[in-house]
Design a protein around this motif. Structure first.
Motif, PDB file in Angstrom:
ATOM      1  N   ALA A   1       0.737  -1.208   0.034  1.00 43.47           N
ATOM      2  CA  ALA A   1      -0.142   0.010   0.062  1.00 43.47           C
ATOM      3  C   ALA A   1       0.895   1.188  -0.032  1.00 43.47           C
ATOM      4  O   ALA A   1       0.445   2.361  -0.843  1.00 43.47           O
ATOM      5  N   ILE A   2       1.867   1.335   0.751  1.00 49.65           N
ATOM      6  CA  ILE A   2       2.936   2.315   0.917  1.00 49.65           C
ATOM      7  C   ILE A   2       3.538   2.713  -0.493  1.00 49.65           C
ATOM      8  O   ILE A   2       3.606   3.798  -1.078  1.00 49.65           O
ATOM      9  N   ALA A   3       3.934   1.549  -1.084  1.00 53.31           N
ATOM     10  CA  ALA A   3       4.575   1.600  -2.547  1.00 53.31           C
ATOM     11  C   ALA A   3       3.684   2.295  -3.488  1.00 53.31           C
ATOM     12  O   ALA A   3       4.069   3.060  -4.170  1.00 53.31           O
TER      13      ALA A   3
ATOM     14  N   VAL B   1      -4.486   1.980  -1.383  1.00 53.88           N
ATOM     15  CA  VAL B   1      -3.452   2.814  -0.886  1.00 53.88           C
ATOM     16  C   VAL B   1      -3.556   2.970   0.779  1.00 53.88           C
ATOM     17  O   VAL B   1      -4.181   2.244   1.212  1.00 53.88           O
ATOM     18  N   VAL B   2      -2.595   3.765   1.102  1.00 55.46           N
ATOM     19  CA  VAL B   2      -2.405   3.752   2.561  1.00 55.46           C
ATOM     20  C   VAL B   2      -3.502   4.112   3.399  1.00 55.46           C
ATOM     21  O   VAL B   2      -3.886   3.636   4.480  1.00 55.46           O
ATOM     22  N   SER B   3      -4.214   5.294   3.035  1.00 51.42           N
ATOM     23  CA  SER B   3      -5.534   5.807   3.571  1.00 51.42           C
ATOM     24  C   SER B   3      -6.496   4.587   3.841  1.00 51.42           C
ATOM     25  O   SER B   3      -7.257   4.412   4.798  1.00 51.42           O
ATOM     26  N   ILE B   4      -6.476   3.866   2.824  1.00 47.25           N
ATOM     27  CA  ILE B   4      -7.661   2.679   2.644  1.00 47.25           C
ATOM     28  C   ILE B   4      -7.282   1.627   3.583  1.00 47.25           C
ATOM     29  O   ILE B   4      -8.021   0.750   4.208  1.00 47.25           O
ATOM     30  N   ALA B   5      -5.819   1.406   3.585  1.00 42.93           N
ATOM     31  CA  ALA B   5      -5.050   0.394   4.376  1.00 42.93           C
ATOM     32  C   ALA B   5      -5.443   0.631   5.838  1.00 42.93           C
ATOM     33  O   ALA B   5      -5.730  -0.270   6.770  1.00 42.93           O
ATOM     34  N   ILE B   6      -5.296   2.110   6.233  1.00 42.65           N
ATOM     35  CA  ILE B   6      -5.581   2.376   7.707  1.00 42.65           C
ATOM     36  C   ILE B   6      -7.272   2.259   7.934  1.00 42.65           C
ATOM     37  O   ILE B   6      -7.412   1.589   9.013  1.00 42.65           O
ATOM     38  N   PHE B   7      -8.017   2.310   7.047  1.00 39.55           N
ATOM     39  CA  PHE B   7      -9.514   2.068   7.250  1.00 39.55           C
ATOM     40  C   PHE B   7      -9.755   0.555   7.559  1.00 39.55           C
ATOM     41  O   PHE B   7     -10.497   0.187   8.351  1.00 39.55           O
TER      42      PHE B   7
ATOM     43  N   TYR C   1      -5.842  -1.962  15.988  1.00 38.67           N
ATOM     44  CA  TYR C   1      -5.371  -0.538  16.217  1.00 38.67           C
ATOM     45  C   TYR C   1      -3.883  -0.267  16.137  1.00 38.67           C
ATOM     46  O   TYR C   1      -3.317   0.806  15.930  1.00 38.67           O
ATOM     47  N   GLY C   2      -2.774  -1.264  16.375  1.00 37.52           N
ATOM     48  CA  GLY C   2      -1.513  -1.367  16.449  1.00 37.52           C
ATOM     49  C   GLY C   2      -1.056  -0.910  15.080  1.00 37.52           C
ATOM     50  O   GLY C   2      -0.321  -0.111  14.670  1.00 37.52           O
ATOM     51  N   SER C   3      -1.681  -1.606  13.972  1.00 34.34           N
ATOM     52  CA  SER C   3      -1.195  -1.424  12.643  1.00 34.34           C
ATOM     53  C   SER C   3      -1.632  -0.045  11.971  1.00 34.34           C
ATOM     54  O   SER C   3      -1.265   0.716  11.322  1.00 34.34           O
TER      55      SER C   3
ATOM     56  N   LEU D   1       0.571   3.261  10.818  1.00 36.84           N
ATOM     57  CA  LEU D   1       0.367   3.951   9.359  1.00 36.84           C
ATOM     58  C   LEU D   1       0.070   5.240   9.507  1.00 36.84           C
ATOM     59  O   LEU D   1       0.513   6.216   8.750  1.00 36.84           O
ATOM     60  N   SER D   2      -1.027   5.699  10.422  1.00 33.49           N
ATOM     61  CA  SER D   2      -1.407   6.879  10.918  1.00 33.49           C
ATOM     62  C   SER D   2      -0.048   7.792  11.286  1.00 33.49           C
ATOM     63  O   SER D   2      -0.167   8.899  10.795  1.00 33.49           O
ATOM     64  N   PHE D   3       0.502   7.350  11.974  1.00 34.82           N
ATOM     65  CA  PHE D   3       1.643   8.015  12.638  1.00 34.82           C
ATOM     66  C   PHE D   3       2.767   8.303  11.105  1.00 34.82           C
ATOM     67  O   PHE D   3       3.260   9.448  11.250  1.00 34.82           O
ATOM     68  N   GLY D   4       2.974   7.282  10.587  1.00 35.54           N
ATOM     69  CA  GLY D   4       3.956   7.513   9.399  1.00 35.54           C
ATOM     70  C   GLY D   4       3.233   8.582   8.592  1.00 35.54           C
ATOM     71  O   GLY D   4       3.836   9.526   8.063  1.00 35.54           O
ATOM     72  N   MET D   5       2.030   8.621   8.178  1.00 37.56           N
ATOM     73  CA  MET D   5       1.313   9.622   7.523  1.00 37.56           C
ATOM     74  C   MET D   5       1.378  11.139   8.111  1.00 37.56           C
ATOM     75  O   MET D   5       1.453  11.964   7.401  1.00 37.56           O
TER      76      MET D   5
END
Length: 228
Positions: free
Chosen positions: A11-13, A181-187, A195-197, A201-205
């Motif tokens: 997702a990040i890539a 993408v990352v935003s959807i992966a967070i969702f 919540y850990g994952s 991802l949220s903190f990385g964003m």
């Protein structure tokens, strides 16, 4: 042990690839559009400015819905494209690019528009007196003088694309490795109560968004400090 799962890395890539392609396209399309808006006296200017800025106030799901209708196999654009032998646009990377370009367009155009308007007519008139053509005046005078606007435009376009959710979900769906993408992966992580994952991802964003804005505004202040 990897900080992120294989799916999160994918997702990040994909997000970085999408943001890079979108930013490059927006700079190519947005620069001449911003230049035209800054220089024209056409009565169509207000209409073009309104259409360009529309994604700022339009709910992403609304834009995504109409793009889904237009780009789908039965839509006028998607059907025409597939009749020419092209791949399906919806639920694909090209569809994500189309949606991202339209949704991030004002973030690319407005900084460039502001930078071009700040130049004023005198430098261009001075260049014209020594025989510079309109093209020369744009590339050798206007564009270098507006370089801070170009930097800001690129930074905001990239960061905004990275943070997209509604448009990419509507147009691309949620296909791991293809359109997630990352935003959807967070969702997805939140829905699964992971919540850990989601936090990683949220903190990385958060860190990424802060860094991009800090660079953009820091560069602006440095440039402003050098101006006599």
């Amino acid at each position: 042990m990897s900080l992120f799962s294989a799916g999160d890395w994918a997702a990040i890539a994909l997000t970085l690839r999408l943001a890079t392609v979108t930013t490059l396209i927006l700079l190519v399309l947005g620069t001449p559009l911003a230049w035209w808006l800054a220089r024209t006296a056409s009565p169509l200017r207000a209409l073009v400015e309104t259409v360009t800025a529309l994604p700022l106030v339009l709910p992403p799901t609304v834009l995504g819905f109409y793009l889904l209708v237009l780009l789908g196999p039965s839509g006028p654009v998607g059907g025409w494209w597939e009749s020419l032998g092209g791949d399906r646009l919806v639920f694909s990377f090209p569809g994500l690019v189309v949606g991202s370009v339209l949704f991030s367009l004002p973030f690319a155009v407005q900084p460039l528009h502001t930078a071009f308007r700040a130049i004023g007519p005198r430098p261009l008139e001075a260049a014209a007196t020594i025989g510079a053509t309109p093209r020369d005046r744009f590339f050798t005078v206007a564009l270098p003088m507006a370089r801070q606007g170009v930097v800001t435009s690129a930074a905001l376009s990239f960061a905004h694309t990275v943070g997209e959710f509604g448009v990419v979900l509507m147009v691309g769906g949620n296909i791991p490795g293809r359109t997630q993408v990352v935003s959807i992966a967070i969702f997805d992580h939140v829905e699964a109560l992971d919540y850990g994952s989601a936090h990683l991802l949220s903190f990385g964003m958060l860190v990424f968004s802060f860094a991009v804005l800090a660079v953009a505004y820091g560069s602006s202040r440095t440039r402003g400090g050098r101006t006599p």
